[in-house]
Enzyme design. Structure first.
Site, PDB file in Angstrom:
ATOM      1  N   GLU A  98       0.843  -1.206   0.000  1.00 13.94           N
ATOM      2  CA  GLU A  98       0.000   0.000   0.000  1.00 13.94           C
ATOM      3  C   GLU A  98       0.874   1.251   0.000  1.00 13.94           C
ATOM      4  O   GLU A  98       0.548   2.250  -0.636  1.00 13.94           O
ATOM      5  CB  GLU A  98      -0.948  -0.027   1.208  1.00 13.94           C
ATOM      6  N   SER A 214      -5.107 -11.843   2.702  1.00 17.74           N
ATOM      7  CA  SER A 214      -6.360 -12.522   3.057  1.00 17.74           C
ATOM      8  C   SER A 214      -6.148 -13.814   3.848  1.00 17.74           C
ATOM      9  O   SER A 214      -6.864 -14.800   3.663  1.00 17.74           O
ATOM     10  CB  SER A 214      -7.201 -12.794   1.806  1.00 17.74           C
TER      11      SER A 214
END
Ligand code: PGA
Length: 251
Positions: A98, A214
């Site tokens: 990110e 995830s």
């Protein structure tokens, strides 16, 4: 070579002080005095203190999500390794995708941060991973290799064993799409081979490589069961006591 598993919660830009304290306290109780793995919490900078208080005297470690590679000085808005040490951090996440994507962090900057972290006695968790476009174009190997070589530039063999690498395929982060254990293991094995070339196979065998993207209780066991997967860097599932605990205790 047995590598102690390391499970880190990357809280990203979530929570407020009261929820941060409650989550940390909940995890202290849930994790207990002798977890079988290293457990690390990485809250936002402003809640490091709150979490440090909540986990004081427990085996849970504290980590930051970034640092600035300079000593004290005129760097408005930045936080350095000395400050992180001062509030009790032992770890720091570097080069998260990110930050690479949204803030333009480069491998050169990540390497500077890595050296600042080590000089400040922090364990760097260095993140690498390909985008979906990279994977579909068959560039996964090349991209990860470039990131590893660039981010670890100048790292000497004597210190290399203490770092943590996190392989996080960008397409699996926060999307609910997890790499299959085979896909993840393939890249982890490649990373370890590359680390062996950069340092020595003995050093590479000591470096812990986390998978991220995830990870949740339902897929943790299979992922963590792979030969070269030594832990997890967990985003979404680290925000709930039960989910994070399910990953910490996955066997
Ligand atoms: P996720 O995030 O578990 O929510 O996919 C992982 C990470 O970005 O470190």
């Amino acid at each position: 070579m047995t590598r102690r598993r390391i499970i880190a919660g990357n809280w990203k830009m979530n929570m407020r002080g009261d929820t941060a304290a409650a989550l940390a306290k909940g995890l202290v109780t849930a994790v207990g005095d002798e977890p079988a793995v290293d457990v690390v919490l990485c809250p936002p900078f402003v809640y490091l203190d709150v979490v440090a208080d909540a986990i004081a005297g427990t085996p849970i470690g504290l980590g930051a999500q970034n640092l600035y590679a300079a000593d004290d000085g005129a760097y408005t808005g930045e936080i350095n390794a000395g400050m992180l040490n001062d509030v009790g951090c032992r770890y720091v996440i570097l080069g998260h995708s990110e930050r690479r994507a949204l803030l333009g962090e480069t491998d050169d900057q990540i390497s500077e941060k890595l050296h600042a972290a080590l000089a400040g006695n922090l364990v760097p968790i260095v993140c690498v991973g390909e985008t979906l476009d990279d994977r579909e174009a068959g560039r996964t190997e090349k991209v990860v290799e470039t990131q590893i070589r660039g981010s670890l530039a100048g790292l000497d063999e004597a210190r290399a064993a203490s770092i943590v690498v996190a392989y996080e395929p960008v397409w699996a982060i926060g999307t609910g799409k997890t790499a299959t254990p085979e896909q993840a293991e393939e890249v982890h094995a490649l990373i370890r081979q590359l680390l062996g070339e950069l340092f020595t196979p003995e050093v590479a065998a000591q470096i812990r490589i986390q998978y991220g993207g995830s990870v949740k209780p339902s897929n943790a066991k299979e992922l963590l069961g792979q030969a070269n997967i030594d832990g997890a860097l967990v985003g979404g599932a680290s925000l709930k006591v039960d989910d994070f605990l399910g990953i910490v205790t996955a066997e």
